[in-house]
Every structure is written in C-alpha cells, then in structure tokens.
Scaffold this active site. Structure first.
Site, PDB file in Angstrom:
ATOM      1  N   THR A  17       0.816  -1.216   0.000  1.00  0.00           N
ATOM      2  CA  THR A  17       0.000   0.000   0.000  1.00  0.00           C
ATOM      3  C   THR A  17       0.852   1.269   0.000  1.00  0.00           C
ATOM      4  O   THR A  17       0.329   2.371  -0.019  1.00  0.00           O
ATOM      5  CB  THR A  17      -0.958   0.025   1.219  1.00  0.00           C
ATOM      6  OG1 THR A  17      -0.183  -0.120   2.399  1.00  0.00           O
ATOM      7  CG2 THR A  17      -1.976  -1.111   1.142  1.00  0.00           C
ATOM      8  N   GLY A  18       2.180   1.104   0.013  1.00  0.00           N
ATOM      9  CA  GLY A  18       3.056   2.268  -0.090  1.00  0.00           C
ATOM     10  C   GLY A  18       3.095   2.756  -1.530  1.00  0.00           C
ATOM     11  O   GLY A  18       2.668   2.041  -2.444  1.00  0.00           O
ATOM     12  N   ILE A  97      13.897  -5.298  -2.384  1.00  0.00           N
ATOM     13  CA  ILE A  97      14.236  -4.176  -3.263  1.00  0.00           C
ATOM     14  C   ILE A  97      14.792  -2.998  -2.464  1.00  0.00           C
ATOM     15  O   ILE A  97      15.618  -2.241  -2.947  1.00  0.00           O
ATOM     16  CB  ILE A  97      12.961  -3.704  -4.028  1.00  0.00           C
ATOM     17  CG1 ILE A  97      12.252  -4.880  -4.705  1.00  0.00           C
ATOM     18  CG2 ILE A  97      13.301  -2.600  -5.022  1.00  0.00           C
ATOM     19  CD1 ILE A  97      13.064  -5.619  -5.729  1.00  0.00           C
ATOM     20  N   THR A  98      14.327  -2.838  -1.235  1.00  0.00           N
ATOM     21  CA  THR A  98      14.650  -1.677  -0.393  1.00  0.00           C
ATOM     22  C   THR A  98      16.133  -1.309  -0.386  1.00  0.00           C
ATOM     23  O   THR A  98      16.988  -2.171  -0.161  1.00  0.00           O
ATOM     24  CB  THR A  98      14.206  -1.962   1.065  1.00  0.00           C
ATOM     25  OG1 THR A  98      12.858  -2.407   1.043  1.00  0.00           O
ATOM     26  CG2 THR A  98      14.349  -0.726   1.932  1.00  0.00           C
ATOM     27  N   GLU A  99      16.409  -0.014  -0.600  1.00  0.00           N
ATOM     28  CA  GLU A  99      17.777   0.498  -0.515  1.00  0.00           C
ATOM     29  C   GLU A  99      17.940   1.240   0.796  1.00  0.00           C
ATOM     30  O   GLU A  99      17.027   1.951   1.216  1.00  0.00           O
ATOM     31  CB  GLU A  99      18.052   1.453  -1.686  1.00  0.00           C
ATOM     32  CG  GLU A  99      19.426   2.126  -1.565  1.00  0.00           C
ATOM     33  CD  GLU A  99      19.812   2.960  -2.773  1.00  0.00           C
ATOM     34  OE1 GLU A  99      18.968   3.146  -3.661  1.00  0.00           O
ATOM     35  OE2 GLU A  99      20.963   3.423  -2.796  1.00  0.00           O
ATOM     36  N   TYR A 160      20.221  -3.399 -16.988  1.00  0.00           N
ATOM     37  CA  TYR A 160      19.325  -3.048 -18.090  1.00  0.00           C
ATOM     38  C   TYR A 160      20.145  -2.849 -19.365  1.00  0.00           C
ATOM     39  O   TYR A 160      19.760  -3.253 -20.451  1.00  0.00           O
ATOM     40  CB  TYR A 160      18.520  -1.770 -17.810  1.00  0.00           C
ATOM     41  CG  TYR A 160      17.827  -1.708 -16.460  1.00  0.00           C
ATOM     42  CD1 TYR A 160      17.589  -2.861 -15.721  1.00  0.00           C
ATOM     43  CD2 TYR A 160      17.416  -0.485 -15.927  1.00  0.00           C
ATOM     44  CE1 TYR A 160      16.960  -2.787 -14.486  1.00  0.00           C
ATOM     45  CE2 TYR A 160      16.786  -0.406 -14.700  1.00  0.00           C
ATOM     46  CZ  TYR A 160      16.565  -1.557 -13.977  1.00  0.00           C
ATOM     47  OH  TYR A 160      15.963  -1.478 -12.755  1.00  0.00           O
ATOM     48  N   GLU A 210      31.262  -4.836  -9.714  1.00  0.00           N
ATOM     49  CA  GLU A 210      31.768  -3.486  -9.482  1.00  0.00           C
ATOM     50  C   GLU A 210      32.756  -3.533  -8.327  1.00  0.00           C
ATOM     51  O   GLU A 210      32.899  -4.571  -7.666  1.00  0.00           O
ATOM     52  CB  GLU A 210      30.616  -2.516  -9.197  1.00  0.00           C
ATOM     53  CG  GLU A 210      29.801  -2.869  -7.963  1.00  0.00           C
ATOM     54  CD  GLU A 210      28.496  -2.056  -7.857  1.00  0.00           C
ATOM     55  OE1 GLU A 210      27.903  -1.730  -8.892  1.00  0.00           O
ATOM     56  OE2 GLU A 210      28.094  -1.767  -6.722  1.00  0.00           O
ATOM     57  N   HIS A 248      26.497   2.970  -4.276  1.00  0.00           N
ATOM     58  CA  HIS A 248      26.116   1.747  -3.565  1.00  0.00           C
ATOM     59  C   HIS A 248      26.917   1.645  -2.272  1.00  0.00           C
ATOM     60  O   HIS A 248      28.116   1.924  -2.261  1.00  0.00           O
ATOM     61  CB  HIS A 248      26.429   0.505  -4.419  1.00  0.00           C
ATOM     62  CG  HIS A 248      25.478   0.314  -5.559  1.00  0.00           C
ATOM     63  ND1 HIS A 248      25.829  -0.360  -6.707  1.00  0.00           N
ATOM     64  CD2 HIS A 248      24.192   0.704  -5.733  1.00  0.00           C
ATOM     65  CE1 HIS A 248      24.788  -0.375  -7.537  1.00  0.00           C
ATOM     66  NE2 HIS A 248      23.789   0.265  -6.972  1.00  0.00           N
TER      67      HIS A 248
END
Lengths: 291, 395
Positions: A17-18, A97-99, A160, A210, A248
C-alpha cells in the site's frame, strides 16, 4: 527456461500500500506476474487494485493466498523486520528491493537466513525476472526477451544496459538476477552463477560486477573450476577514487582491496570474456559464445 | 560518516573506554584554558581533520607535523597557534590539504607498549570482527603483509554480540596477564558495545597502550558510521562537520543525489550507481577525465535534474557535460523534459551530449531536438563518451 522464478511463482508484496510498492506491484501484475497477496500491517482486509487481498501478516498471505515468494518494498527502518517475518512465515524466496537498510540489521538477517533453507535476493537490488513469465522487481519489462542468457549483476541500470544489448543483438534471457549493491546480501555472484550453471536452459552467462569486496573473485574461482558455459563479464569502477562509496553502500575500495583491476584479472584468469567498456557487454558475450 | 578524534573520545568516555584526558577548541582564546585544565606533564597537541596520517603530515607553510608533543604549556600554545587555520597535507588529504579548524589537547600518556585494536563489519562473514595486534602504532595492512601471525581476530555472532571469553582470549593473545588482561578485555567489550549500539562502520584504536601502572587505554581513535543507520542516532548526526565535506557534495545530499567530486573536466549525470561508475570509466577509456560521479537515482524528478545541473556547473573545472540515462520505469521523455527545463533554468553554457535509451526514447529525442538547445545527441554510451571527449578536446 529459468531459475528462481517462473509462471507458477506466487508473489506477496510487503509494503504493497506504499507509493512505490503499489506502483511496482501493479507493473509486475501488468507483466503477467502472479501477485497473489499484499501485506501492510493494519490494512488487512483491503483489496489492492480491486482484486489482490491485503493481509496484516505474511503468514496469512502464505496460508490464505498460497504465496511462496515475497517482494519486500518496506522502507529501510522496517525492511529487516519484514525479511525476518517472511523467513518465519516459511517463504522460500525473498526478493528485497529496499535500498538503505542499516548493515547491522542485515548482519542479523543473514545469520538467521543461514539457519533456514530460504533464499534472499538483495537487498538494494532491481529484483529478478524470467522474461515472458514472471517479473518481480523494478526493472522495465519490455527490454527483456525470453531466451537462454543468464545475467547476474550488482547494479540495476547496468543490468538493463546488458539486457538491452543482448536483446538488441537478437538473443533473449533465461533469468536476470539483480543481487544488489549492499555489502551484505542474501545471494552473491557465486550463488547466482551456480544456479545458471545447473540450469539446462541457460546456455551462456553475463556477470556484471563493481568495485568493493571480493564476491567477483570468488565467483571466478568457481567458474574456473566448474563452469563450461561461455561467460562474459564487466566490472564498473576502474576510475573510482579509493576510500569513497560510489553510490552503492558496497561499492568502495578500502585498504587496497576490492579494486576493479583485481576483479578484471580474476575474470581473465577464469576465462571470462571481459568487456572493455559497458557498451561491449553484448558483443563480448557473443564472441565468447561463438555466435 | 566520519567524525573527529575528539568526538570519538567523547563517545569512548561515555562507554567507559579509558583514554587520556583532553579538551578540544576551535578558538585561539580558549587554548590557554584548555591547556590549564590538563595536568603538569607532557601535552599532545593534535590537529583535528578527518584524514589520517596527521602525525607525518606537513602544513602548507612548511610547519612539520599535525600531531606534536609539547614539553611545556608555552610550547603547546605555540604549536596550537601554528596549527589553527593552517592547512595540513597528509597522505590521505591529497595535495590541497585540509584546513585545521579545531585543535585537541591531551595529556601525554606513559606508554609501556603499543597495540592495535579495531572492530569492523566484515563482508566475507557478514558479521563484525575484532582485530587486534601486538604491533601498535604502525599500519595494520603492513603487519598483515609482513607478520600475519601477530594479528588476532575474534568473529562475532551479530545476534548475541561479542562474548566475554572472546575479549579475554584476545587480551591473553596480546600478552596481557592478571588484572591487566581483565582491563584489556573490558576495554574491548565496551568498544564492541559502542560499535554495535551506534551502528559504527569501523572503530580503530591505533595505538591502544598499556601503562606502567597496569592500565590499558586508547591513545588514538578513528570512528566512522553506517550512513544508512544515522536516522536512529541524532547524537552522531550532530557530530557531522560540514567543513570536512565538499560544498557540492553537501548541496547534492540535500536533493538526495549521489555526487562525488573528482578531478577531471567532463561532468556526467547518470541514473544508477553502477551505470554512473561505468560512465566515468568509459570517459576515461575515450581519453577524457570525469569531473564527478553523479547518480540521480531511478525516479529523478525535474527538480532533482535541475539541482544536479546547477551543482555540476558550479564546478569551474567543467568544460563539457555528458548525460547518460537508461530510462526504465523512468521514461526518456520525462528525463528529456527535465534536461530542457534545467538547461533553461541554469542558462547552460557548456557543451552537452545526451544519450537516452529505453522507454519512450524516440519521444525523448524529439523533445531535445525541438528544444532549440545546443545538444549533441548520441546513440550509444560509447558514442556519447567519444563525442563529449572530442568536443572538450577541440575547445
């Protein structure tokens, strides 16, 4: 033709719901992903997009909606708790997914994770996609195409870029796994490459790394020993200044370790076709693949 | 986030970690009162900057040493006066050095032996590790290379924390005996408590010392914190020293932009950290040098893009700009609109090469072409990098 997720995967979105959780849950549904439930404590009983039941607890989504995979979209202060809740509820695959999750929280999650059979992807990652079947995460679906190339990466947009090159050259992907840019993650390069190596429908692999840590070096040791499939690779951060975190949390060269040079050398020693620039990832793969 | 030594020592005191008595100040008027509050023995005068290597550093006016041992109060005052507002160059500051804005006075300690002690989050084990060595006061990397047998480690289970027997065993391995071993173990346990409570990235005590009176104390302190956890530590946030940060990086942080200033002349604006690094790399590969790392994130707004352009253009070194966007969820036409609005808002007067790829790319390219702005468009990242490098070289 895939690893981790397919058309039968039943997904629960925590934080549905966010704003961004809802947006991306909808995008995944539009792609064809079976989003069977959402979880937001206190919002149990609501419907998301008029059809997806929202529960107060992850365990309810497992028992009542048959969820077996979770996509975590909860804000950083609560994300570790959400992952732990998914573990307790018996979710087999958790994609976070959260960063921006504090590293101490992730250290506790990792300890608990190792005591279960569940797999965690991320955090701080774009997610996992099996083109044409199931997209769980924030990647743009349309750049992908069903096929036999497995792609693993610590970076979102760089994945991507690789996907787009492979697709533009006329090839598709079996599954693309974003393992995330944090120093502590659930699945590393070696884990992902093992999955691709054992997947009969993955014919070739792209590995994007990386600066920071030694996950790429470890994966190269595995590749050298076990992988017969063609592997192409790219490492970002050759020109990054030491001691600085490059966006990152895990992208940092410290005390002379984690350099791009060391990772590129490890790739070359393992027979990985190293792309000299990010534009060459697709062509490096085709060269290694003999296409 | 890094903090100063004197701030780290404040934290140490709160956690019961013994260190020499000391006082810090940023004003010349307060030098004497600071010194007077210390005992009659030797006084150590320490320049407070975030970079390491202070002791062996040189000030730009030729004065040697950012950390000095004074034999008298007069000498301490003289050292402090020469340090404050002076620029200290160390192996970690780069040639420009760092202006000293705070001086820290501590009592000189009676050193019996020097040790090394650190706690950090280890990536390989995804858990904290305590690292200690009998070789204090020297670089630990050097010890690891030459005398790895002199380094001792304790691996911590993050769910239960460092256990007393682990701290004790480290103390014994360092050669401590009897009551002093207990003192050392207590110091290590308290340091771990601080490390975990405050979400530190790393705490380093080099040297930790033993004293002839049987004590163990932290002579130096270097502490950094996990930026992702600062939201739950207002007290640590208050230690942030903006003087130690690049003005452009401070401005960028206000808009949630990941910006790092570099030495080159080609600015870049990219979405995604990995792609932003790869963009710097390819500029270099094409014979240019990037002026910055800039990740505008996956869902950049027009406001963020405008702020990003302003920050880029405030760098006088910049002679050209490369925008590299792989539009995923973020559509290329939205990004193009942001670039156009930003270019108009900041009166863009530097060559600009834009490479767009992804969702709605043709609409995005058309918007840029119709905007009347002088924009060189590129088809691939390699093409874009070569174009901006060539344009800047020609100018």
């Amino acid at each position: 033709m895939s690893v981790l997720v397919n058309k039968n995967t039943r997904v629960v979105f925590t934080g549905i719901t966010g704003k961004s959780g809802g947006f991306h849950a909808k995008q995944c549904m539009d792609y064809g992903t079976q989003v069977v439930a959402g979880v937001t404590p206190g919002r149990g009983g609501q419907l998301f997009e008029g059809s997806v039941p929202v529960f107060n607890a992850v365990t309810d989504s497992v028992e009542q909606a048959g969820a077996n995979t979770a996509c975590v979209f909860v804000p950083p202060p609560f994300a570790a708790d959400s992952i732990l809740e998914c573990l307790d509820a018996g979710i087999e695959l958790i994609i976070a997914i959260t960063e921006g999750i504090p590293v101490n929280d992730m250290a506790k999650v990792k300890k608990k994770l190792l005591q279960t059979d569940a797999r965690l992807i991320g955090p701080n990652c774009p997610g996992v996609i099996t083109p044409g079947e199931c997209k769980i995460g924030i990647m743009p679906g349309y750049i992908h195409k069903p096929g036999t190339v497995g792609i693993v990466s610590r970076s979102g947009t760089l994945t991507y870029e690789a996907v787009w090159q492979v697709t533009s050259l006329g090839y598709g992907q079996s599954t693309c796994i974003g393992i995330g840019g944090d120093p502590i993650n659930g699945t590393n390069h070696t884990d992902a490459i093992k999955l691709f190596n054992e997947d009969p429908d993955t014919e070739a692999i792209v590995m994007i790394g990386e600066i920071g840590g030694d996950a790429e070096e470890n994966a190269c040791a595995y590749i050298k020993e076990h992988v017969k499939k063609p592997v192409a690779g790219f490492i970002a951060g050759t020109t990054a200044p030491p001691g600085r975190r490059m966006g990152h949390a895990g992208a940092i060269v410290s005390g002379g370790s984690g350099t791009a040079e060391a990772k590129i050398a490890a790739m070359e020693a393992a027979g990985v076709a190293v792309a000299k620039t990010p534009t060459d990832m697709g062509t490096a793969l085709l060269a290694a693949w003999g296409k | 986030m890094n903090i100063h030594e004197y701030q780290a020592k404040e934290l140490f005191e709160k956690y019961g970690i013994p260190c020499p008595k000391g006082h810090a100040t940023d004003s010349k008027e307060a030098f004497e009162p600071c010194i007077d509050r210390l005992g009659d023995g030797l006084i150590v005068v320490k320049s407070q900057i975030h970079a390491g290597g202070r002791g062996k550093g040189t000030f730009t006016d030729g004065f040697q040493g950012g950390v000095k041992l004074a034999k008298s109060k007069e000498e301490a005052l003289d050292f402090a006066n020469r340090m404050l507002s002076n620029t200290l160059v160390t192996i970690q500051t780069g040639p420009a050095g760092r202006e000293v804005q705070t001086v820290y006075f501590t009592e000189g300690a009676d050193i019996e032996k020097e040790y090394y002690l650190a706690i950090l989050m280890e990536r390989a084990t995804s858990a904290p590790v305590v690292v200690a060595s009998t070789e204090g006061g020297v670089e630990i990397e050097k010890v690891a290379e030459e005398n790895p047998e002199k380094i001792f480690k304790a691996f911590v289970d993050p769910t239960i924390g460092l256990q007393p027997h682990q701290a004790r065993n480290i103390a014994f391995k360092l050669g401590f005996e009897g009551k002093q071993a207990g003192e050392c173990a207590k110091l290590i346990l308290n340091l771990y408590k601080m490390f975990w409570d405050k979400d530190a990235d790393m705490v380093e005590v080099n040297p930790m010392i033993s004293t002839p009176e049987g004590g163990v104390m932290a002579l130096d302190a270097k502490v950094s914190f996990d930026s992702n956890a600062l939201y739950r530590h207002k007290d640590i946030m208050a230690y942030r020293d903006l003087n130690e940060e690049d003005a452009k990086e401070i401005e960028a942080s206000k808009y949630d932009l990941n910006y790092i200033a570099l030495d080159g002349n080609i600015a870049c604006l990219v979405n995604g950290a990995g792609l932003a690094m790869a963009t710097m790399d390819i500029i270099n590969h094409c014979g240019g040098e990037a002026a910055n790392f800039l990740d505008v994130g996956g869902g950049a707004t027009a406001e963020q893009v405008t702020a990003a352009f302003k920050i880029i253009l405030s760098d006088p070194k910049v002679e050209g700009i490369l925008v590299n966007i792989f539009g995923g969820i973020m559509q290329c036409d939205v990004i193009a609109q942001g670039v156009i609005e930003a270019a108009e808002a900041v009166e863009l007067n530097k060559p600009l090469v834009v490479r767009l790829e992804g969702t709605n790319v043709s609409e995005g390219k058309k918007l840029l072409a119709d905007s009347g702005l002088e924009i060189t468009s590129a088809d691939s990242l390699a093409d874009a990098a070569q174009k901006i490098v060539d344009i800047v070289a020609k100018n």
